[in-house]
Write a protein that holds these residues in place. Sequence first.
Motif, PDB file in Angstrom:
ATOM      1  N   SER A   1      13.697   4.526  22.613  1.00  0.00           N
ATOM      2  CA  SER A   1      13.871   3.300  21.926  1.00  0.00           C
ATOM      3  C   SER A   1      12.503   2.813  21.356  1.00  0.00           C
ATOM      4  CB  SER A   1      14.336   2.187  22.955  1.00  0.00           C
ATOM      5  OG  SER A   1      13.352   1.845  23.942  1.00  0.00           O
ATOM      6  N   ILE A   2      11.537   3.103  21.724  1.00  0.00           N
ATOM      7  CA  ILE A   2      10.184   2.704  21.096  1.00  0.00           C
ATOM      8  C   ILE A   2      10.102   3.799  19.771  1.00  0.00           C
ATOM      9  CG2 ILE A   2       7.748   2.747  21.468  1.00  0.00           C
ATOM     10  CD1 ILE A   2       9.112   0.686  23.022  1.00  0.00           C
ATOM     11  N   ALA A   3      10.309   5.000  20.298  1.00  0.00           N
ATOM     12  CA  ALA A   3      10.664   5.985  18.956  1.00  0.00           C
ATOM     13  C   ALA A   3      11.250   5.577  17.950  1.00  0.00           C
ATOM     14  CB  ALA A   3      10.665   7.398  19.351  1.00  0.00           C
ATOM     15  N   SER A   4      12.563   4.789  18.111  1.00  0.00           N
ATOM     16  CA  SER A   4      13.341   4.461  17.064  1.00  0.00           C
ATOM     17  C   SER A   4      12.843   3.329  16.448  1.00  0.00           C
ATOM     18  CB  SER A   4      14.453   4.004  17.850  1.00  0.00           C
ATOM     19  OG  SER A   4      15.331   4.851  18.260  1.00  0.00           O
TER      20      SER A   4
ATOM     21  N   ALA B   1       0.780  -1.076  -0.118  1.00  0.00           N
ATOM     22  CA  ALA B   1      -0.005   0.194  -0.027  1.00  0.00           C
ATOM     23  C   ALA B   1       0.813   0.989   0.105  1.00  0.00           C
ATOM     24  CB  ALA B   1      -0.883  -0.009   1.147  1.00  0.00           C
ATOM     25  N   PRO B   2       1.810   1.283  -0.946  1.00  0.00           N
ATOM     26  CA  PRO B   2       2.655   2.506  -0.823  1.00  0.00           C
ATOM     27  C   PRO B   2       1.998   3.879  -1.022  1.00  0.00           C
ATOM     28  CG  PRO B   2       2.329   1.551  -3.141  1.00  0.00           C
ATOM     29  CD  PRO B   2       1.807   0.893  -2.371  1.00  0.00           C
ATOM     30  N   GLY B   3       2.636   4.715  -0.191  1.00  0.00           N
ATOM     31  CA  GLY B   3       1.960   6.167  -0.196  1.00  0.00           C
ATOM     32  C   GLY B   3       0.969   6.375   0.892  1.00  0.00           C
ATOM     33  N   ILE B   4       0.119   5.293   1.406  1.00  0.00           N
ATOM     34  CA  ILE B   4      -0.734   5.482   2.498  1.00  0.00           C
ATOM     35  C   ILE B   4       0.107   5.470   3.560  1.00  0.00           C
ATOM     36  CG2 ILE B   4      -2.952   4.407   3.500  1.00  0.00           C
ATOM     37  CD1 ILE B   4      -3.177   5.207   0.667  1.00  0.00           C
ATOM     38  N   PRO B   5      -0.278   6.399   4.843  1.00  0.00           N
ATOM     39  CA  PRO B   5       0.726   6.496   6.051  1.00  0.00           C
ATOM     40  C   PRO B   5      -0.011   5.561   6.962  1.00  0.00           C
ATOM     41  CG  PRO B   5      -0.821   8.352   5.614  1.00  0.00           C
ATOM     42  CD  PRO B   5      -0.533   7.731   4.320  1.00  0.00           C
ATOM     43  N   TYR B   6       0.786   5.368   7.753  1.00  0.00           N
ATOM     44  CA  TYR B   6       0.256   4.257   8.863  1.00  0.00           C
ATOM     45  C   TYR B   6       0.952   4.392  10.221  1.00  0.00           C
ATOM     46  CZ  TYR B   6       4.685   1.670   7.469  1.00  0.00           C
ATOM     47  OH  TYR B   6       5.703   1.276   7.074  1.00  0.00           O
ATOM     48  N   TYR B   7       0.301   4.180  11.355  1.00  0.00           N
ATOM     49  CA  TYR B   7       0.797   4.233  12.736  1.00  0.00           C
ATOM     50  C   TYR B   7       1.145   2.706  13.109  1.00  0.00           C
ATOM     51  CZ  TYR B   7      -1.460   8.986  13.686  1.00  0.00           C
ATOM     52  OH  TYR B   7      -1.653   9.989  13.895  1.00  0.00           O
ATOM     53  N   LEU B   8       2.094   2.717  14.160  1.00  0.00           N
ATOM     54  CA  LEU B   8       2.656   1.497  14.464  1.00  0.00           C
ATOM     55  C   LEU B   8       1.976   1.410  15.749  1.00  0.00           C
ATOM     56  CD1 LEU B   8       4.478  -0.806  13.888  1.00  0.00           C
ATOM     57  CD2 LEU B   8       5.732   0.342  15.701  1.00  0.00           C
ATOM     58  N   ASN B   9       1.069   0.085  16.012  1.00  0.00           N
ATOM     59  CA  ASN B   9       0.471  -0.193  17.208  1.00  0.00           C
ATOM     60  C   ASN B   9       1.423  -0.963  17.997  1.00  0.00           C
ATOM     61  OD1 ASN B   9      -1.911   0.583  15.945  1.00  0.00           O
ATOM     62  ND2 ASN B   9      -3.012  -1.289  17.079  1.00  0.00           N
ATOM     63  N   ALA B  10       1.544  -0.659  19.350  1.00  0.00           N
ATOM     64  CA  ALA B  10       2.490  -1.287  20.271  1.00  0.00           C
ATOM     65  C   ALA B  10       1.960  -1.368  21.917  1.00  0.00           C
ATOM     66  CB  ALA B  10       3.843  -0.345  20.241  1.00  0.00           C
ATOM     67  N   GLU B  11       2.440  -2.471  22.407  1.00  0.00           N
ATOM     68  CA  GLU B  11       2.038  -2.283  23.879  1.00  0.00           C
ATOM     69  C   GLU B  11       3.474  -2.205  24.469  1.00  0.00           C
ATOM     70  OE1 GLU B  11       0.730  -6.008  25.191  1.00  0.00           O
ATOM     71  OE2 GLU B  11      -0.971  -6.175  23.736  1.00  0.00           O
ATOM     72  N   LEU B  12       3.283  -1.012  25.416  1.00  0.00           N
ATOM     73  CA  LEU B  12       4.541  -0.468  26.098  1.00  0.00           C
ATOM     74  C   LEU B  12       4.505  -1.072  27.548  1.00  0.00           C
ATOM     75  CD1 LEU B  12       3.921   3.249  25.116  1.00  0.00           C
ATOM     76  CD2 LEU B  12       5.133   1.325  23.912  1.00  0.00           C
ATOM     77  N   ASN B  13       5.628  -0.950  28.152  1.00  0.00           N
ATOM     78  CA  ASN B  13       5.897  -1.344  29.718  1.00  0.00           C
ATOM     79  C   ASN B  13       5.310  -0.136  30.475  1.00  0.00           C
ATOM     80  OD1 ASN B  13       6.958  -1.599  32.230  1.00  0.00           O
ATOM     81  ND2 ASN B  13       8.730  -2.647  31.434  1.00  0.00           N
TER      82      ASN B  13
ATOM     83  N   VAL C   1       4.388  11.653  24.896  1.00  0.00           N
ATOM     84  CA  VAL C   1       3.996  12.601  23.883  1.00  0.00           C
ATOM     85  C   VAL C   1       5.274  13.452  23.831  1.00  0.00           C
ATOM     86  CG1 VAL C   1       2.482  14.175  23.391  1.00  0.00           C
ATOM     87  CG2 VAL C   1       1.613  12.387  24.543  1.00  0.00           C
ATOM     88  N   GLU C   2       5.891  13.863  24.736  1.00  0.00           N
ATOM     89  CA  GLU C   2       6.882  14.863  24.704  1.00  0.00           C
ATOM     90  C   GLU C   2       8.408  14.355  23.823  1.00  0.00           C
ATOM     91  OE1 GLU C   2       7.999  16.064  28.513  1.00  0.00           O
ATOM     92  OE2 GLU C   2       6.279  17.477  28.919  1.00  0.00           O
ATOM     93  N   VAL C   3       8.569  12.984  24.169  1.00  0.00           N
ATOM     94  CA  VAL C   3       9.740  12.479  23.609  1.00  0.00           C
ATOM     95  C   VAL C   3       9.237  12.155  22.029  1.00  0.00           C
ATOM     96  CG1 VAL C   3      10.895  10.263  23.332  1.00  0.00           C
ATOM     97  CG2 VAL C   3      10.657  11.400  25.505  1.00  0.00           C
ATOM     98  N   PHE C   4       8.055  11.747  21.934  1.00  0.00           N
ATOM     99  CA  PHE C   4       7.840  11.381  20.460  1.00  0.00           C
ATOM    100  C   PHE C   4       7.691  12.664  19.452  1.00  0.00           C
ATOM    101  CE2 PHE C   4       7.288   7.036  21.458  1.00  0.00           C
ATOM    102  CZ  PHE C   4       7.113   6.464  20.633  1.00  0.00           C
ATOM    103  N   HIS C   5       7.339  13.649  20.084  1.00  0.00           N
ATOM    104  CA  HIS C   5       7.103  14.998  19.453  1.00  0.00           C
ATOM    105  C   HIS C   5       8.627  15.259  19.032  1.00  0.00           C
ATOM    106  CE1 HIS C   5       2.835  16.370  20.309  1.00  0.00           C
ATOM    107  NE2 HIS C   5       2.571  15.167  19.696  1.00  0.00           N
TER     108      HIS C   5
END
Length: 253
Positions: free
Chosen positions: A182-185, A158-170, A207-211
Amino acid sequence: MKIGTKIALAVLGTASAVIAGLAGKEIHRILNGEIHLPEGFTYTAHSGCEGTPDNSMEFLQKAVALGVPVLEVDVTVRNDGTPVLLHAETAGNDEGLLFSDAMQYLSENSDTVRVNLDLKSVSGLEEVVRILKKYKMQDRCFFTGVESNNSQTVKIDAPGIPYYLNAELNIMRLEDEGYLRSIASEVHRSGAIGLNCNYKYASKKLVEVFHEEGLLVSFWTADNKIVMRNLLTMSPDNITTRNPILLASLLAQ
């Protein structure tokens, strides 16, 4: 225990548990704290919002009538490869609202609503893209439900369609900057535009780190006033809710 930790633990429960787990002064802080939302902030009507059936035409009609900026649907494929709206990894040949019918309705009835396509399967993405292009919806859609192990399939098919990554965090490391980077990486490596996660993993530090990393943050699914208001004080880029009328009222205050 720090107040921030109390809040993080409280939001793990139901609405009543959230309220019961917070001191009165914390509820007051959440309900009256300043909100500074990032440019481009959106909220998303979860499939089945406001009491409509999940992944139904009634839901699409309701979301469009409400004028929500984004709506979410679940996408899977039937046994014959036909994309449909259904919260399941696979579908029988008589199950689910046809994806093509949904996209046609949205293209004909709204010029602005964006669509979160929550992938329950990464099969049949070429057909999904074909349908999006047919109804000129490709620039108004993005994917969630994407994980590290299938992100490259999404990127290729699906080239060109943006996507978010789903993740479970600690949940015990939501204030740990090194861990969050490390999650942002991981999100960067996946090619995603940001992180989509359950609100129980929410923290202002995340949120601050990801921004700072140039990534977006979306939280799901906030359905009561306390949780919504608390998330808004963290300045995310999107909040998904089954109660968009309530969230819109908070934003208007």
